[in-house]
Motif scaffolding. Structure first.
Motif, PDB file in Angstrom:
ATOM      1  N   VAL A  69     -19.094  -8.345 -25.955  1.00 54.73           N
ATOM      2  CA  VAL A  69     -19.958  -9.402 -25.729  1.00 54.73           C
ATOM      3  C   VAL A  69     -19.392 -10.058 -24.467  1.00 54.73           C
ATOM      4  O   VAL A  69     -18.337 -10.829 -24.746  1.00 54.73           O
ATOM      5  N   THR A  70     -19.920 -10.381 -23.350  1.00 56.83           N
ATOM      6  CA  THR A  70     -19.159 -10.770 -22.276  1.00 56.83           C
ATOM      7  C   THR A  70     -19.892 -11.935 -21.515  1.00 56.83           C
ATOM      8  O   THR A  70     -19.534 -12.366 -20.537  1.00 56.83           O
ATOM      9  N   ARG A  71     -20.909 -12.696 -22.288  1.00 55.69           N
ATOM     10  CA  ARG A  71     -21.663 -13.644 -21.852  1.00 55.69           C
ATOM     11  C   ARG A  71     -20.631 -14.798 -21.011  1.00 55.69           C
ATOM     12  O   ARG A  71     -21.157 -15.246 -20.073  1.00 55.69           O
ATOM     13  N   GLY A  72     -19.562 -14.979 -21.896  1.00 52.67           N
ATOM     14  CA  GLY A  72     -18.748 -16.171 -21.593  1.00 52.67           C
ATOM     15  C   GLY A  72     -17.450 -15.926 -20.655  1.00 52.67           C
ATOM     16  O   GLY A  72     -16.583 -16.550 -20.413  1.00 52.67           O
ATOM     17  N   HIS A  73     -17.746 -14.414 -20.261  1.00 54.86           N
ATOM     18  CA  HIS A  73     -16.432 -14.277 -19.591  1.00 54.86           C
ATOM     19  C   HIS A  73     -16.345 -14.347 -18.213  1.00 54.86           C
ATOM     20  O   HIS A  73     -17.431 -14.665 -17.562  1.00 54.86           O
ATOM     21  N   ALA A  74     -15.276 -14.074 -17.299  1.00 61.36           N
ATOM     22  CA  ALA A  74     -15.282 -14.387 -15.717  1.00 61.36           C
ATOM     23  C   ALA A  74     -15.718 -13.423 -15.181  1.00 61.36           C
ATOM     24  O   ALA A  74     -15.800 -12.218 -15.528  1.00 61.36           O
ATOM     25  N   VAL A  75     -16.258 -13.776 -14.031  1.00 61.20           N
ATOM     26  CA  VAL A  75     -16.619 -13.011 -12.837  1.00 61.20           C
ATOM     27  C   VAL A  75     -15.694 -12.879 -11.547  1.00 61.20           C
ATOM     28  O   VAL A  75     -16.072 -11.860 -10.784  1.00 61.20           O
ATOM     29  N   LEU A  76     -14.898 -13.780 -11.489  1.00 60.99           N
ATOM     30  CA  LEU A  76     -13.774 -14.063 -10.434  1.00 60.99           C
ATOM     31  C   LEU A  76     -12.459 -13.797 -11.149  1.00 60.99           C
ATOM     32  O   LEU A  76     -12.024 -14.132 -12.126  1.00 60.99           O
TER      33      LEU A  76
END
Length: 327
Positions: free
Chosen positions: A145-152
């Motif tokens: 579940v990655t909703r709160g994870h980083a994109v940079l």
């Protein structure tokens, strides 16, 4: 929580000496360390209590900037009259962080040393694979579940988001972290995960944060911290931006611009491409919105967190335009 030894340091030298012991951890406000110990992530062999060290809670503001002691409480810095006038983004980043009770306990040094809020990192019982806890074990978040994870700033070994607010503002304004005999830019203090996500801070055994120095400027005086979150109270950022701006004499051409992002990267993220695109330009909404898209250059999402790629530029644009309205 396992047994540990307790040491109360009576001097800075004693604290550093104790901190160099294998398995030693510093205790100040305790708002992060105690949480980590309860969930089985932190297992100190020795707790070094530094709360009684004299002089590390000072807050000094002068014409050159501000120096904030590592033991200054978050609430005291947020409410400090001179900080609110000369560094409003610093004050705003602090009072929007955590609950009032935690801000009254948590220290500035501890705030910088806080670790990720990744639920996989904080649940070793159900998710033993975490490269931050056990290097080489894998990353449970990737594919989870990655909703709160980083994109940079992510890597194949870790996509955990940096959760703090204060450090985002500090990175925007080129603050310096004092580690006793060594001083380093705050942007270098926080490390990208790369292949060593277990190492989050450029601090060596026997070192401790003693103060944060923030250079003063026209951009720090006209600054703001904008935080977007799922709820208004006691929540981590879905995306945030610390922005400071200085105008030319005409009041509309940008002379200096500072932009940093929170809630979207593995560390506080300086958006230098946005700064470069807007310095020397007249502040106009369409120009600002176009430049703000550069804030997420190179972003990599993992499905559920794709919204951050769209949200972050909007937060940056809103913060810049908000300051423009007050010019």
């Amino acid at each position: 929580m396992r047994d540990f030894s307790y040491v109360r340091a009576d001097s800075l030298a004693a604290a550093r000496q104790a901190a160099a012991l294998p398995g030693a951890m510093l205790l100040a406000g305790g708002t992060t360390l105690i949480d980590l110990a309860k969930c089985g992530v932190a297992e100190p062999e020795t707790l070094v209590d530094i709360t009684h060290l004299k002089g590390l809670d000072r807050i000094e503001v002068n014409e050159r900037g501000a120096t904030i002691g590592a033991l200054a409480r978050m609430s005291h810095v947020a409410d400090h009259a001179d900080i609110k006038i000369h560094f409003p983004a610093i004050s705003e980043s602090l009072w929007q962080a955590a609950s009032a009770q935690i801000r009254n306990m948590a220290t500035i040094g501890g705030n910088l040393m806080q670790r990720t809020r990744c639920p996989y990192f904080r649940d070793p019982a159900d998710f033993p694979a975490c490269n931050k806890r056990e290097p080489g074990s894998g990353c449970s978040a990737i594919g989870g579940v990655t909703r709160g994870h980083a994109v940079l700033g992510t890597s194949d070994t870790c996509i955990a988001m940096y959760p703090g607010d204060l450090a985002v503002a500090l990175v925007a304004f080129d603050a310096i972290v004092h580690l006793g005999e060594r001083q380093i830019p705050v942007d270098d203090f926080f490390l990208l995960p790369g292949t060593t996500p277990d190492r989050e801070h450029a601090i060596e055994p026997g070192e401790m944060i003693t103060a944060i120095e923030i250079p003063g400027s026209a951009a720090t005086r006209r600054s703001t911290y904008l935080k977007i979150r799922d709820r208004q109270s006691y929540e981590f950022a879905a995306a945030s931006a610390a922005v400071g701006i200085e105008f030319e004499a005409d009041g509309s051409t940008i002379r200096d611009l500072r932009v940093a992002l929170g809630g979207v990267a593995t560390k506080p993220w300086r958006a230098r491409a946005v700064e470069a695109a807007l310095i020397g330009k007249v502040l106009e909404p369409d120009t600002v919105r176009a430049a703000s898209l550069l804030a997420v250059g190179g972003a990599v999402d993992h499905g559920a967190n794709h919204y951050k790629v769209e949200l972050a530029p909007r937060v940056v644009a809103r913060a810049i335009l908000k300051l423009g309205e007050t010019a």
